[in-house]
Design an enzyme around this catalytic site. Structure first.
Site, PDB file in Angstrom:
ATOM      1  N   THR A  74      -4.309  -6.903  -0.935  1.00 32.20           N
ATOM      2  CA  THR A  74      -3.456  -7.854  -0.219  1.00 32.20           C
ATOM      3  C   THR A  74      -2.622  -8.741  -1.154  1.00 32.20           C
ATOM      4  O   THR A  74      -1.409  -8.855  -0.972  1.00 32.20           O
ATOM      5  CB  THR A  74      -4.333  -8.722   0.723  1.00 32.20           C
ATOM      6  OG1 THR A  74      -4.905  -7.854   1.691  1.00 32.20           O
ATOM      7  CG2 THR A  74      -3.526  -9.810   1.403  1.00 32.20           C
ATOM      8  N   HIS A 102     -24.939 -24.802 -17.900  1.00 32.67           N
ATOM      9  CA  HIS A 102     -26.340 -24.448 -17.708  1.00 32.67           C
ATOM     10  C   HIS A 102     -26.944 -25.253 -16.567  1.00 32.67           C
ATOM     11  O   HIS A 102     -26.672 -26.450 -16.454  1.00 32.67           O
ATOM     12  CB  HIS A 102     -27.098 -24.752 -19.014  1.00 32.67           C
ATOM     13  CG  HIS A 102     -28.533 -24.329 -18.977  1.00 32.67           C
ATOM     14  ND1 HIS A 102     -28.923 -23.008 -19.092  1.00 32.67           N
ATOM     15  CD2 HIS A 102     -29.653 -25.062 -18.815  1.00 32.67           C
ATOM     16  CE1 HIS A 102     -30.241 -22.953 -19.012  1.00 32.67           C
ATOM     17  NE2 HIS A 102     -30.708 -24.178 -18.837  1.00 32.67           N
ATOM     18  N   ASP A 120       0.811  -1.232   0.000  1.00 32.90           N
ATOM     19  CA  ASP A 120       0.000   0.000   0.000  1.00 32.90           C
ATOM     20  C   ASP A 120       0.840   1.276   0.000  1.00 32.90           C
ATOM     21  O   ASP A 120       0.444   2.292  -0.577  1.00 32.90           O
ATOM     22  CB  ASP A 120      -0.901   0.028   1.244  1.00 32.90           C
ATOM     23  CG  ASP A 120      -2.157  -0.806   1.073  1.00 32.90           C
ATOM     24  OD1 ASP A 120      -2.218  -1.587   0.095  1.00 32.90           O
ATOM     25  OD2 ASP A 120      -3.065  -0.685   1.920  1.00 32.90           O
ATOM     26  N   ALA A 152     -12.685  -7.366  -6.633  1.00 34.43           N
ATOM     27  CA  ALA A 152     -14.085  -7.499  -6.231  1.00 34.43           C
ATOM     28  C   ALA A 152     -14.410  -6.473  -5.168  1.00 34.43           C
ATOM     29  O   ALA A 152     -13.531  -6.032  -4.421  1.00 34.43           O
ATOM     30  CB  ALA A 152     -14.337  -8.905  -5.689  1.00 34.43           C
TER      31      ALA A 152
HETATM   32  C1  LIG Z   1     -11.381  -1.931   5.310  1.00 33.09           C
HETATM   33  C2  LIG Z   1     -10.436  -2.544   4.313  1.00 33.09           C
HETATM   34  C3  LIG Z   1     -10.857  -3.641   3.599  1.00 33.09           C
HETATM   35  C4  LIG Z   1      -9.994  -4.229   2.686  1.00 33.09           C
HETATM   36  N1  LIG Z   1     -10.423  -5.312   1.982  1.00 33.09           N
HETATM   37  C5  LIG Z   1      -9.589  -5.910   1.131  1.00 33.09           C
HETATM   38  C6  LIG Z   1     -10.007  -7.059   0.432  1.00 33.09           C
HETATM   39  O1  LIG Z   1     -11.130  -7.538   0.577  1.00 33.09           O
HETATM   40  N2  LIG Z   1      -9.144  -7.633  -0.422  1.00 33.09           N
HETATM   41  C7  LIG Z   1      -7.879  -7.154  -0.611  1.00 33.09           C
HETATM   42  O2  LIG Z   1      -7.125  -7.733  -1.406  1.00 33.09           O
HETATM   43  N3  LIG Z   1      -7.461  -6.046   0.031  1.00 33.09           N
HETATM   44  C8  LIG Z   1      -8.277  -5.421   0.896  1.00 33.09           C
HETATM   45  N4  LIG Z   1      -7.865  -4.308   1.574  1.00 33.09           N
HETATM   46  C9  LIG Z   1      -6.521  -3.783   1.277  1.00 33.09           C
HETATM   47  C10 LIG Z   1      -5.450  -4.562   2.035  1.00 33.09           C
HETATM   48  O3  LIG Z   1      -5.766  -4.606   3.400  1.00 33.09           O
HETATM   49  C11 LIG Z   1      -4.098  -3.887   1.813  1.00 33.09           C
HETATM   50  O4  LIG Z   1      -3.875  -3.680   0.435  1.00 33.09           O
HETATM   51  C12 LIG Z   1      -2.975  -4.730   2.372  1.00 33.09           C
HETATM   52  O5  LIG Z   1      -3.144  -4.939   3.730  1.00 33.09           O
HETATM   53  C13 LIG Z   1      -1.642  -4.030   2.093  1.00 33.09           C
HETATM   54  O6  LIG Z   1      -0.607  -4.705   2.755  1.00 33.09           O
HETATM   55  P1  LIG Z   1       0.674  -3.907   3.214  1.00 33.09           P
HETATM   56  O7  LIG Z   1       1.583  -4.939   3.830  1.00 33.09           O
HETATM   57  O8  LIG Z   1       1.197  -3.091   2.109  1.00 33.09           O
HETATM   58  O9  LIG Z   1       0.173  -2.879   4.308  1.00 33.09           O
HETATM   59  P2  LIG Z   1      -0.498  -3.150   5.731  1.00 33.09           P
HETATM   60  O10 LIG Z   1      -1.247  -4.442   5.757  1.00 33.09           O
HETATM   61  O11 LIG Z   1      -1.223  -1.885   6.071  1.00 33.09           O
HETATM   62  O12 LIG Z   1       0.741  -3.355   6.671  1.00 33.09           O
HETATM   63  C14 LIG Z   1       1.557  -2.273   7.048  1.00 33.09           C
HETATM   64  C15 LIG Z   1       2.060  -2.553   8.461  1.00 33.09           C
HETATM   65  O13 LIG Z   1       3.046  -1.593   8.790  1.00 33.09           O
HETATM   66  C16 LIG Z   1       2.817  -1.178  10.121  1.00 33.09           C
HETATM   67  N5  LIG Z   1       3.459   0.139  10.280  1.00 33.09           N
HETATM   68  C17 LIG Z   1       3.040   1.338   9.822  1.00 33.09           C
HETATM   69  N6  LIG Z   1       3.910   2.299  10.161  1.00 33.09           N
HETATM   70  C18 LIG Z   1       4.902   1.696  10.843  1.00 33.09           C
HETATM   71  C19 LIG Z   1       6.110   2.170  11.455  1.00 33.09           C
HETATM   72  N7  LIG Z   1       6.455   3.451  11.438  1.00 33.09           N
HETATM   73  N8  LIG Z   1       6.892   1.263  12.066  1.00 33.09           N
HETATM   74  C20 LIG Z   1       6.568  -0.052  12.089  1.00 33.09           C
HETATM   75  N9  LIG Z   1       5.435  -0.542  11.532  1.00 33.09           N
HETATM   76  C21 LIG Z   1       4.632   0.323  10.918  1.00 33.09           C
HETATM   77  C22 LIG Z   1       1.317  -1.163  10.263  1.00 33.09           C
HETATM   78  O14 LIG Z   1       0.913  -1.221  11.607  1.00 33.09           O
HETATM   79  C23 LIG Z   1       0.946  -2.425   9.492  1.00 33.09           C
HETATM   80  O15 LIG Z   1       0.967  -3.566  10.336  1.00 33.09           O
HETATM   81  C24 LIG Z   1      -8.693  -3.692   2.489  1.00 33.09           C
HETATM   82  C25 LIG Z   1      -8.284  -2.586   3.223  1.00 33.09           C
HETATM   83  C26 LIG Z   1      -9.143  -2.011   4.131  1.00 33.09           C
HETATM   84  C27 LIG Z   1      -8.669  -0.829   4.932  1.00 33.09           C
END
Ligand SMILES: Cc1cc2nc3c(=O)[nH]c(=O)nc-3n(C[C@H](O)[C@H](O)[C@H](O)COP(=O)(O)OP(=O)(O)OC[C@H]3O[C@@H](n4cnc5c(N)ncnc54)[C@H](O)[C@@H]3O)c2cc1C
Length: 152
Positions: A11, A136, A3, A41
């Protein structure tokens, strides 16, 4: 990766990008993540599933596009009596016949989008969709039985 790049906030994309980073930096393999045609989706009611370009994006990108659109009551609701409708839309680049966008709204739209993602990633054309035999009575069979271009 993920993200924080503000690219595609999903995800599976974050996981794939993390793997690619680890493989490239620590595994000695130069892995590029392909962000094209990611199926998505929205788990709303009704559900939405989508792959590829919207009609507006396709019209911007291609000189000519063909649109196939169908709104119908899924067969299962003839038994349940529910009046919920389903919408399906295929966007085809006229010059290549490739399906460049598919949008579904209704029950199981996300499940259908996942499978459509495979065929569209493989470059499926409208002729490929048309040549595919229907299952079907499913709602998804509409995807392979739409024959009339939608004139808007
Ligand atoms: C309500 C909601 C519903 C969603 N539904 C879906 C879905 O159905 N399907 C799907 O594919 N995606 C979905 N997503 C998107 C998905 O959650 C994200 O795209 C995914 O989690 C991104 O992963 P990431 O590892 O990049 O970030 P994140 O999962 O946000 O992980 C980042 C981590 O870094 C940590 N962090 C932040 N700053 C610091 C710091 N300074 N020091 C140490 N740690 C830190 C955070 O606490 C977090 O644990 C949804 C998102 C939301 C908000």
């Amino acid at each position: 990766v993920g993200d924080v790049t503000d690219r595609v906030a999903l995800t599976p994309v974050a996981i794939r990008e993390g793997h690619a980073f680890a493989d490239t930096v620590f595994g000695g393999k130069d892995i590029q993540v392909d962000h094209d045609l990611i199926a998505t989706a929205v788990f709303s009611q009704p559900e939405i599933g989508t792959v590829g370009l919207t009609e507006a994006q396709a019209r911007d990108k291609y000189k000519e596009v063909d649109i196939y659109k169908s709104v119908f009551r899924p067969m299962r609701h003839t038994l349940s009596g529910r009046d919920e409708k389903m919408l399906m839309k295929l966007i085809v680049a006229t010059s290549t016949d490739r399906v460049v966008g598919c949008h579904i709204m209704g029950p199981d739209a996300g499940e259908m989008a996942q499978l459509l993602g495979i065929s569209m990633k493989m470059g499926a054309t409208k002729a490929d969709f048309d040549a595919t035999m229907a299952v079907h009575p499913t709602a998804a069979e509409e995807l392979v039985t739409m024959r009339t271009k939608w004139e808007g």
